[in-house]
Design an enzyme around this catalytic site. Structure first.
Site, PDB file in Angstrom:
ATOM      1  N   SER A   1     114.255 -27.854  64.586  1.00  0.00           N
ATOM      2  CA  SER A   1     114.439 -26.740  63.689  1.00  0.00           C
ATOM      3  C   SER A   1     113.224 -25.819  63.584  1.00  0.00           C
ATOM      4  O   SER A   1     113.337 -24.715  63.022  1.00  0.00           O
ATOM      5  CB  SER A   1     114.771 -27.261  62.285  1.00  0.00           C
ATOM      6  OG  SER A   1     113.699 -28.032  61.783  1.00  0.00           O
TER       7      SER A   1
ATOM      8  N   SER B   1     112.419 -32.075  65.304  1.00  0.00           N
ATOM      9  CA  SER B   1     112.249 -30.637  65.058  1.00  0.00           C
ATOM     10  C   SER B   1     110.891 -30.051  65.422  1.00  0.00           C
ATOM     11  O   SER B   1     110.749 -28.829  65.481  1.00  0.00           O
ATOM     12  CB  SER B   1     112.550 -30.315  63.592  1.00  0.00           C
ATOM     13  OG  SER B   1     113.921 -30.444  63.339  1.00  0.00           O
TER      14      SER B   1
ATOM     15  N   LYS C   1     106.082 -22.569  59.579  1.00  0.00           N
ATOM     16  CA  LYS C   1     107.538 -22.621  59.362  1.00  0.00           C
ATOM     17  C   LYS C   1     107.844 -22.252  57.916  1.00  0.00           C
ATOM     18  O   LYS C   1     107.145 -22.727  56.993  1.00  0.00           O
ATOM     19  CB  LYS C   1     107.988 -24.054  59.672  1.00  0.00           C
ATOM     20  CG  LYS C   1     109.454 -24.309  59.706  1.00  0.00           C
ATOM     21  CD  LYS C   1     109.683 -25.758  60.162  1.00  0.00           C
ATOM     22  CE  LYS C   1     111.153 -26.081  60.304  1.00  0.00           C
ATOM     23  NZ  LYS C   1     111.357 -27.467  60.811  1.00  0.00           N
TER      24      LYS C   1
END
Lengths: 66, 464
Positions: free
Chosen positions: B153, B177, B78
């Site tokens: 996310s 997330s 990420k």
């Protein structure tokens, strides 16, 4: 409901933080946040007098040793 | 030769160790697959083709000296895990082009074990959104149905692992997330116990609730990543005193474990397919030798409210300087969430922090001798991008997506998501196995056994 936020109250808090919110935004924030504030002020949530934020770590580690 | 992109991380490690496949072959195969999928998914924000191939060649030419358990494995994470000298936009316009001055502890540990960077993965703006929408960099798309959300996310991490573009990736979980993309995209993902993995030099969202963890195809792969990144780090004081990773426990039998089946909150108003997946999984656990008992957890709406206050105030505090000067540079949903954080008082915030210990104590008392609670991740499989594109006014609708995940962050508990079913349309359904504090290894063991008994983690989405 006593815990219902008002747009005026939200605008005052925002100004204190140095952020300007227009009236419509303050009203939207008040509508969005009121249920959370209301739920967290309900009588079933009791924070004992002696508890501090780090008490969480004590509880967490106590269970790990069980 | 087996297509290396179809190997799980653990299988890949074995193949590289046996030298039945080279790191260059793996890297080339992944790069080729990314080329095919990227336009459909928008899973990567950067692909470092030449650097990755160079690192792969170096891994192949080290004469027998393996750096560690991940020697020669390409990974991507990420885009909020800093790597010195590399940009980390954190899914935002505000940090576009920002170059990280240091490398995150989690990435440092994975690279010390021999992995190298293939690129960086997409994410919700500043990790503050549960759907995968991103108004600045384009939305991420679900590999099983491009009209649907990946969850956020860690949107790129979920999509890239599901589409076999990368064998494993780091995500972060502050309110769900890691678990939501794992559920919606059909992969495994572990939100570790708070304090288990260092957050140093990763972008903060909420100092109290942020956790760092893996998404991968299997629970075993998540355990492998955790064995490398877990542990004390002087750069993150919350990790001090946490027990070291116990590989033996992560391989234990599920026989004799007590599994709690929640009543009420986690099982009311589920979509039929999610309810059916939960029932089927419970029977699988029973068949594996676990004991099932009903568990009546404390009111999760109170826990959820406390979590909302903590994340809102901490995120707004972190973003306050930009909110004062560059508010128009946030997307509408993120700006609205940050503005919400202005409405809580200091007393409310500190009460929410102080209640965390008593709330965990009450949760543990309700558990009794239960080792793991099995619960849905969300009420349904992935909704469409259009259904969840709600702008600033749709805060409440989006909050419902994290109803089942947010309380777990407040309680600091570990939770492993495993694929456990499919809708008739073929959309994945995951379940979360929620452990006791520092019981991450037990979850990995249970997830491994579940994935020996089931095959929901095996299927790959059809190539676009």
């Amino acid at each position: 409901m006593a815990n219902e936020l008002t747009a005026e109250g939200v605008a005052i808090l925002a100004t204190a933080a140095g952020v300007h919110l227009d009236a419509a935004t303050a009203a939207r924030v008040a509508r969005t946040v009121s249920p959370t504030v209301g739920r967290f002020s309900a009588p079933d949530i009791v924070v004992p007098f002696e508890v501090e934020p780090a008490t969480f770590v004590v509880v967490q580690h106590r269970d790990a040793r069980r | 030769m087996t297509d290396p992109t179809m190997l799980s991380l653990s299988e890949l490690v074995t193949a590289l160790g046996d030298r039945t496949i080279s790191s260059v072959e793996v890297t080339q195969a992944l790069l080729k697959r990314i080329e095919v999928w990227q336009a459909a998914l928008n899973a990567f924000v950067a692909v470092d083709t030449e650097e990755a191939l160079l690192a792969a060649r170096q891994a192949d030419t080290t004469s027998g000296a393996r750096r560690g358990a991940l020697h020669g494995v390409p990974l991507a994470h990420k885009d909020m895990y800093y790597r010195a000298g590399k940009p980390a936009s954190c899914g935002s316009k505000i940090r576009a082009g920002w170059i990280a001055p240091a490398t995150s502890t989690a990435v440092t540990r994975l690279e010390a074990a021999g992995s190298f960077r293939l690129g960086a993965l997409h994410m919700a703006e500043f990790a503050y959104g549960p759907t995968g929408h991103n108004t600045h960099l384009g939305h991420a798309h679900n590999p099983w149905d491009r009209s649907r959300i990946t969850g956020g996310s860690s949107s790129g991490s979920g999509a890239a692992v599901a589409a076999r573009l990368i064998p494993a990736a780091l995500g972060s979980d502050t309110g769900g997330s890691i678990r939501l993309p794992a559920h919606f995209c059909g992969v495994s993902g572990l939100k570790p116990t708070s304090g288990r993995v260092s957050r140093a030099n990763a972008m903060p969202l909420s100092y109290t609730l942020d956790t760092v963890g893996p998404l991968a195809r299997t629970a075993q792969d998540c355990g492998l990543i955790m064995s490398l990144i877990a542990g004390s780090d002087p750069l993150d004081p919350t990790t001090c005193g946490a027990p070291p990773w116990n590989p033996g426990t992560a391989e234990r039998s599920p026989r004799g474990l007590t599994i709690g089946v929640p009543t009420g909150f986690y099982v009311d108003e589920l979509d039929r397919d999610v309810a059916a997946a939960l029932d089927e999984a419970l029977e699988t656990f029973r068949g594996l030798g676990a004991r099932l008992v009903k568990v009546d957890l404390p009111d999760q709406t109170a826990v959820s409210a406390a979590a909302l206050i903590v994340i809102a105030v901490e995120a707004t505090s972190i973003h306050a300087p930009w909110l004062r000067t560059r508010a128009e540079d946030y997307g509408p949903q993120v700006r609205a969430r940050l503005e919400n954080g202005l409405a809580y008082s200091g007393v409310q915030y500190l009460e929410a922090l102080r209640w965390r210990g008593p709330a965990l104590e009450a949760h543990l008392a309700a558990l009794g001798d239960v080792d793991v609670v099995v619960a849905p991740v969300a009420r349904s499989a992935a909704p469409t991008l259009a259904e969840t594109d709600v702008g600033a006014e749709g805060g409440a609708a989006i909050q419902t997506l994290t109803s089942f995940t947010r309380p777990i962050n407040y309680l600091g508990l570990p939770a492993l998501v495993v694929p456990a079913g499919r809708t008739p349309q073929g959309l994945p359904i995951g379940l979360q196995l929620i452990g006791r504090p520092f019981g991450d290894e037990v979850l990995i063991a249970l997830g491994r056994a579940f994935q020996v008994a089931t095959d929901y983690h095996q299927g790959a989405p059809p190539t676009p």
